[in-house]
Motif scaffolding. Structure first.
Motif, PDB file in Angstrom:
ATOM      1  N   ILE A 250       4.945   2.539 -44.156  1.00 13.09           N
ATOM      2  CA  ILE A 250       6.155   2.887 -43.404  1.00 13.09           C
ATOM      3  C   ILE A 250       5.897   4.071 -42.487  1.00 13.09           C
ATOM      4  CG2 ILE A 250       8.573   3.605 -43.635  1.00 13.09           C
ATOM      5  CD1 ILE A 250       8.656   2.249 -46.323  1.00 13.09           C
ATOM      6  N   ASP A 251       5.096   5.013 -42.924  1.00  9.61           N
ATOM      7  CA  ASP A 251       4.898   6.232 -42.155  1.00  9.61           C
ATOM      8  C   ASP A 251       4.068   6.015 -40.903  1.00  9.61           C
ATOM      9  OD1 ASP A 251       6.330   7.470 -44.140  1.00  9.61           O
ATOM     10  OD2 ASP A 251       4.536   8.047 -45.279  1.00  9.61           O
ATOM     11  N   HIS A 252       2.987   5.288 -41.014  1.00  9.88           N
ATOM     12  CA  HIS A 252       2.104   5.129 -39.869  1.00  9.88           C
ATOM     13  C   HIS A 252       1.463   3.753 -39.906  1.00  9.88           C
ATOM     14  CE1 HIS A 252      -0.418   6.500 -43.215  1.00  9.88           C
ATOM     15  NE2 HIS A 252      -1.405   5.827 -42.640  1.00  9.88           N
ATOM     16  N   LYS A 253       0.908   3.372 -38.802  1.00  9.44           N
ATOM     17  CA  LYS A 253       0.243   2.086 -38.681  1.00  9.44           C
ATOM     18  C   LYS A 253      -1.042   2.099 -39.500  1.00  9.44           C
ATOM     19  CE  LYS A 253      -0.576  -1.287 -35.025  1.00  9.44           C
ATOM     20  NZ  LYS A 253      -0.666  -1.483 -33.556  1.00  9.44           N
ATOM     21  N   PRO A 254      -1.303   1.072 -40.290  1.00  6.84           N
ATOM     22  CA  PRO A 254      -2.509   1.087 -41.131  1.00  6.84           C
ATOM     23  C   PRO A 254      -3.773   1.091 -40.272  1.00  6.84           C
ATOM     24  CG  PRO A 254      -1.465  -1.068 -41.177  1.00  6.84           C
ATOM     25  CD  PRO A 254      -0.516  -0.154 -40.484  1.00  6.84           C
ATOM     26  N   SER A 255      -4.733   1.886 -40.706  1.00  8.52           N
ATOM     27  CA  SER A 255      -5.991   1.979 -39.976  1.00  8.52           C
ATOM     28  C   SER A 255      -6.923   0.849 -40.411  1.00  8.52           C
ATOM     29  CB  SER A 255      -6.652   3.336 -40.234  1.00  8.52           C
ATOM     30  OG  SER A 255      -6.878   3.521 -41.618  1.00  8.52           O
ATOM     31  N   LEU A 256      -7.822   0.466 -39.523  1.00  8.17           N
ATOM     32  CA  LEU A 256      -8.750  -0.615 -39.801  1.00  8.17           C
ATOM     33  C   LEU A 256      -9.800  -0.156 -40.799  1.00  8.17           C
ATOM     34  CD1 LEU A 256      -9.199  -2.033 -36.190  1.00  8.17           C
ATOM     35  CD2 LEU A 256      -7.500  -2.649 -37.917  1.00  8.17           C
ATOM     36  N   GLN A 257     -10.236  -1.097 -41.656  1.00 12.87           N
ATOM     37  CA  GLN A 257     -11.165  -0.781 -42.724  1.00 12.87           C
ATOM     38  C   GLN A 257     -12.407  -1.657 -42.614  1.00 12.87           C
ATOM     39  OE1 GLN A 257     -10.560   1.694 -44.944  1.00 12.87           O
ATOM     40  NE2 GLN A 257      -8.584   2.102 -43.936  1.00 12.87           N
ATOM     41  N   LEU A 258     -13.538  -1.095 -43.027  1.00 10.03           N
ATOM     42  CA  LEU A 258     -14.789  -1.853 -43.002  1.00 10.03           C
ATOM     43  C   LEU A 258     -14.815  -2.963 -44.046  1.00 10.03           C
ATOM     44  CD1 LEU A 258     -17.299   1.117 -42.583  1.00 10.03           C
ATOM     45  CD2 LEU A 258     -16.799  -0.640 -40.875  1.00 10.03           C
ATOM     46  N   ASP A 259     -14.031  -2.806 -45.113  1.00  7.59           N
ATOM     47  CA  ASP A 259     -13.996  -3.818 -46.166  1.00  7.59           C
ATOM     48  C   ASP A 259     -12.792  -4.745 -46.037  1.00  7.59           C
ATOM     49  OD1 ASP A 259     -12.180  -1.866 -46.712  1.00  7.59           O
ATOM     50  OD2 ASP A 259     -12.648  -1.711 -48.851  1.00  7.59           O
ATOM     51  N   ASN A 260     -12.330  -4.955 -44.814  1.00  7.84           N
ATOM     52  CA  ASN A 260     -11.193  -5.839 -44.583  1.00  7.84           C
ATOM     53  C   ASN A 260     -11.548  -7.264 -45.002  1.00  7.84           C
ATOM     54  OD1 ASN A 260      -9.261  -7.623 -43.058  1.00  7.84           O
ATOM     55  ND2 ASN A 260      -8.519  -5.632 -42.373  1.00  7.84           N
ATOM     56  N   PRO A 261     -10.703  -7.939 -45.788  1.00  9.55           N
ATOM     57  CA  PRO A 261     -11.015  -9.315 -46.222  1.00  9.55           C
ATOM     58  C   PRO A 261     -11.224 -10.282 -45.061  1.00  9.55           C
ATOM     59  CG  PRO A 261      -9.232  -8.409 -47.537  1.00  9.55           C
ATOM     60  CD  PRO A 261      -9.476  -7.426 -46.431  1.00  9.55           C
ATOM     61  N   PHE A 262     -10.529 -10.051 -43.944  1.00 12.11           N
ATOM     62  CA  PHE A 262     -10.731 -10.931 -42.794  1.00 12.11           C
ATOM     63  C   PHE A 262     -12.164 -10.846 -42.287  1.00 12.11           C
ATOM     64  CE2 PHE A 262     -10.962 -10.969 -38.101  1.00 12.11           C
ATOM     65  CZ  PHE A 262     -10.795 -12.331 -37.897  1.00 12.11           C
ATOM     66  N   LEU A 263     -12.702  -9.646 -42.191  1.00  7.54           N
ATOM     67  CA  LEU A 263     -14.072  -9.473 -41.711  1.00  7.54           C
ATOM     68  C   LEU A 263     -15.070 -10.110 -42.671  1.00  7.54           C
ATOM     69  CD1 LEU A 263     -13.905  -5.731 -40.566  1.00  7.54           C
ATOM     70  CD2 LEU A 263     -13.593  -7.776 -39.170  1.00  7.54           C
ATOM     71  N   ILE A 264     -14.891  -9.883 -43.953  1.00  8.30           N
ATOM     72  CA  ILE A 264     -15.847 -10.389 -44.945  1.00  8.30           C
ATOM     73  C   ILE A 264     -15.854 -11.911 -44.961  1.00  8.30           C
ATOM     74  CG2 ILE A 264     -16.375 -10.437 -47.411  1.00  8.30           C
ATOM     75  CD1 ILE A 264     -15.144  -7.615 -47.549  1.00  8.30           C
ATOM     76  N   ASN A 265     -14.669 -12.517 -44.946  1.00  6.94           N
ATOM     77  CA  ASN A 265     -14.604 -13.974 -44.980  1.00  6.94           C
ATOM     78  C   ASN A 265     -15.043 -14.590 -43.660  1.00  6.94           C
ATOM     79  OD1 ASN A 265     -13.181 -15.037 -47.638  1.00  6.94           O
ATOM     80  ND2 ASN A 265     -12.167 -13.130 -47.085  1.00  6.94           N
ATOM     81  N   TYR A 266     -14.785 -13.898 -42.548  1.00 10.60           N
ATOM     82  CA  TYR A 266     -15.220 -14.469 -41.278  1.00 10.60           C
ATOM     83  C   TYR A 266     -16.747 -14.432 -41.144  1.00 10.60           C
ATOM     84  CZ  TYR A 266     -15.727 -15.589 -36.394  1.00 10.60           C
ATOM     85  OH  TYR A 266     -16.111 -16.203 -35.228  1.00 10.60           O
ATOM     86  N   VAL A 267     -17.372 -13.410 -41.675  1.00  6.22           N
ATOM     87  CA  VAL A 267     -18.837 -13.359 -41.641  1.00  6.22           C
ATOM     88  C   VAL A 267     -19.426 -14.602 -42.316  1.00  6.22           C
ATOM     89  CG1 VAL A 267     -20.832 -12.145 -42.574  1.00  6.22           C
ATOM     90  CG2 VAL A 267     -19.017 -10.865 -41.472  1.00  6.22           C
ATOM     91  N   VAL A 268     -18.859 -14.960 -43.463  1.00  2.79           N
ATOM     92  CA  VAL A 268     -19.344 -16.139 -44.180  1.00  2.79           C
ATOM     93  C   VAL A 268     -19.005 -17.411 -43.418  1.00  2.79           C
ATOM     94  CG1 VAL A 268     -19.184 -17.439 -46.337  1.00  2.79           C
ATOM     95  CG2 VAL A 268     -19.134 -14.940 -46.366  1.00  2.79           C
ATOM     96  N   TYR A 269     -17.771 -17.513 -42.921  1.00  6.20           N
ATOM     97  CA  TYR A 269     -17.342 -18.713 -42.200  1.00  6.20           C
ATOM     98  C   TYR A 269     -18.190 -18.930 -40.955  1.00  6.20           C
ATOM     99  CZ  TYR A 269     -14.324 -22.095 -39.870  1.00  6.20           C
ATOM    100  OH  TYR A 269     -13.844 -23.224 -39.244  1.00  6.20           O
ATOM    101  N   HIS A 270     -18.379 -17.884 -40.163  1.00  9.15           N
ATOM    102  CA  HIS A 270     -19.143 -18.014 -38.917  1.00  9.15           C
ATOM    103  C   HIS A 270     -20.610 -18.346 -39.210  1.00  9.15           C
ATOM    104  CE1 HIS A 270     -19.766 -17.064 -34.574  1.00  9.15           C
ATOM    105  NE2 HIS A 270     -21.003 -16.881 -35.002  1.00  9.15           N
ATOM    106  N   HIS A 271     -21.141 -17.774 -40.279  1.00  5.04           N
ATOM    107  CA  HIS A 271     -22.546 -18.009 -40.624  1.00  5.04           C
ATOM    108  C   HIS A 271     -22.808 -19.492 -40.869  1.00  5.04           C
ATOM    109  CE1 HIS A 271     -26.482 -17.471 -42.466  1.00  5.04           C
ATOM    110  NE2 HIS A 271     -26.047 -18.121 -43.544  1.00  5.04           N
ATOM    111  N   TYR A 272     -21.966 -20.127 -41.688  1.00  6.51           N
ATOM    112  CA  TYR A 272     -22.212 -21.523 -42.030  1.00  6.51           C
ATOM    113  C   TYR A 272     -21.756 -22.477 -40.927  1.00  6.51           C
ATOM    114  CZ  TYR A 272     -23.535 -20.014 -46.669  1.00  6.51           C
ATOM    115  OH  TYR A 272     -24.193 -19.416 -47.716  1.00  6.51           O
ATOM    116  N   ARG A 273     -20.716 -22.113 -40.190  1.00  7.96           N
ATOM    117  CA  ARG A 273     -20.322 -22.949 -39.058  1.00  7.96           C
ATOM    118  C   ARG A 273     -21.410 -22.966 -37.991  1.00  7.96           C
ATOM    119  NH1 ARG A 273     -16.782 -27.135 -37.923  1.00  7.96           N
ATOM    120  NH2 ARG A 273     -14.885 -26.862 -39.114  1.00  7.96           N
TER     121      ARG A 273
END
Length: 393
Positions: A250-273
């Motif tokens: 509520i206080d502030h916009k969430p900052s981006l994280q290196l361990d974001n699930p989107f990044l981790i899953n996309y690395v795997v998805y893009h690798h095999y695609r």
């Protein structure tokens, strides 16, 4: 005259039709020019007149479900038939809800969807088991009568001309679709009344990994903002897809994280695609992804993937605002359970370890663009369940 090889091969005509429908592995089509002679001359010079046909599909970003909705049926079928992207929200896989409803209206429809074919096979298998059980019961009853009359002991046979087998059994009645609920006799006022046209209520639902692959790698998808219905820029999409996985603040916009699930899953998805595999969700088998050689309509998945995030620096895991699945050391009970489930369905389990870069080595400012993927790495561990009866050799 039909080809004897195609007639003897299981599913020959069906595979031929699937090869025609799903001939293109990606939404982009490479169209050859009609002037083959001119093209051959240009080929000697290192030139080509081949043009790329881009479907330019549109979708709406939905942050609540963390997906992109394709509401245009033409775009949905293009993405499904050319790479098996997405899933129908009212279907098991292929967006076939409208076709199923039309088949319910017209029970004589010859073109069945994949879900209806599965339902027919299950009904026939159930009928086969009932017929076989009746035949075995009849043989046993006849053996009892012979014992009572003549005193002869006859062992009931579980196979023979009187016992149907899966190779020779045929259904006595063809499979028919159940009638639709709205077509009962009480609800019909007249026989000649035209049925109301059906409205397609289904949309193709893309995961964020599938959507970003179509946007960033193939440039064939435009994502609309759900509030303004205006096209989003690549930078806005990149940020929005990451923020969809972050906890709300509520206080502030969430900052981006290196361990974001989107990044981790996309690395795997893009690798095999990028290696040519068709990547689909694997929640049915307790895994993250399934790998198909060509697609679900051709064969079952060969590999089941479990994404295993690994922090380069253990302190980053302790200080993270996110709780990643499978980031903690797993138990042997969990591993044995997952491996057994996939072994029973003849899938090879693969643990895909994605290394998350340390914050002490790289800055979170790299998350402003997809160039951050070069800091992530993948390691694969293939597991096979040891079965002594099958592995004696």
């Amino acid at each position: 005259m039909s080809n004897p090889k195609a007639r003897g091969r299981k599913g020959g005509p069906r595979n031929t039709e699937n090869n025609r429908i799903y001939a293109h592995p990606l939404p982009l089509l490479f169209v050859e020019p009609p002037l083959a002679r001119l093209n051959s001359v240009l080929g000697l010079l290192g030139l080509s007149l081949t043009r790329i046909e881009n479907p330019h599909c549109e979708g709406i970003f939905d942050p609540l479900t963390r997906s992109v909705w394709i509401t245009n049926m033409g775009h949905s079928m293009a993405l499904w038939k050319r790479g098996f992207f997405g899933k129908g929200n009212l279907s098991r896989s292929e967006p076939s809800w409208l076709a199923r409803q039309l088949n319910l209206r017209n029970a004589a429809g010859k073109h069945l969807t994949s879900e209806e074919v599965t339902a027919r096979r299950r009904a026939e298998r159930k009928q086969f088991k009932l017929d076989r059980a009746r035949a075995i019961a009849a043989v046993a009853e006849e053996a009892e009568k012979l014992f009572e009359k003549e005193g002869r002991v006859v062992v009931p046979a579980l196979s023979g001309p009187a016992i149907p087998s899966s190779a020779t059994w045929r259904p006595t009645q063809p499979f028919t679709l159940p009638p639709p609920a709205e077509s009962t006799a009480d609800d019909l006022d007249g026989v000649d009344e035209e049925p109301e046209p059906l409205e397609d209520l289904e949309h193709l639902q893309l995961t964020l990994q599938e959507a970003f692959f179509l946007i960033w790698s193939l440039d064939c998808l435009t994502v609309l903002n759900p509030d303004t219905m205006e096209p989003m820029s690549l930078q806005a999409i990149w940020t929005a897809f990451q923020q969809a996985h972050l906890p709300l603040s509520i206080d502030h916009k969430p900052s981006l994280q290196l361990d974001n699930p989107f990044l981790i899953n996309y690395v795997v998805y893009h690798h095999y695609r990028s290696l040519g595999w068709v990547v689909k969700g694997g929640i049915k088998f307790c895994v993250d992804y399934l790998l198909y050689k060509r697609g679900p309509v051709f064969s079952h998945a060969e590999f089941a993937l479990v994404v295993m995030p690994v922090y380069e620096d253990e302190e980053d895991r302790d200080n993270s605002v996110l709780t990643l699945q499978n980031s903690e050391p797993f138990t042997w009970t969990w591993l044995s359970t997952i491996n057994r489930v996939n072994s029973q369905v003849q899938k090879t389990l693969v643990l895909v370890y994605v290394t998350i870069p340390s914050k002490s080595r790289v800055s979170t400012s790299i998350l402003d663009s997809p160039a951050c993927f070069k800091h992530y790495s993948i390691r694969e561990v293939v597991l096979r369940r040891f079965i002594p009866a099958r592995m004696r050799d």
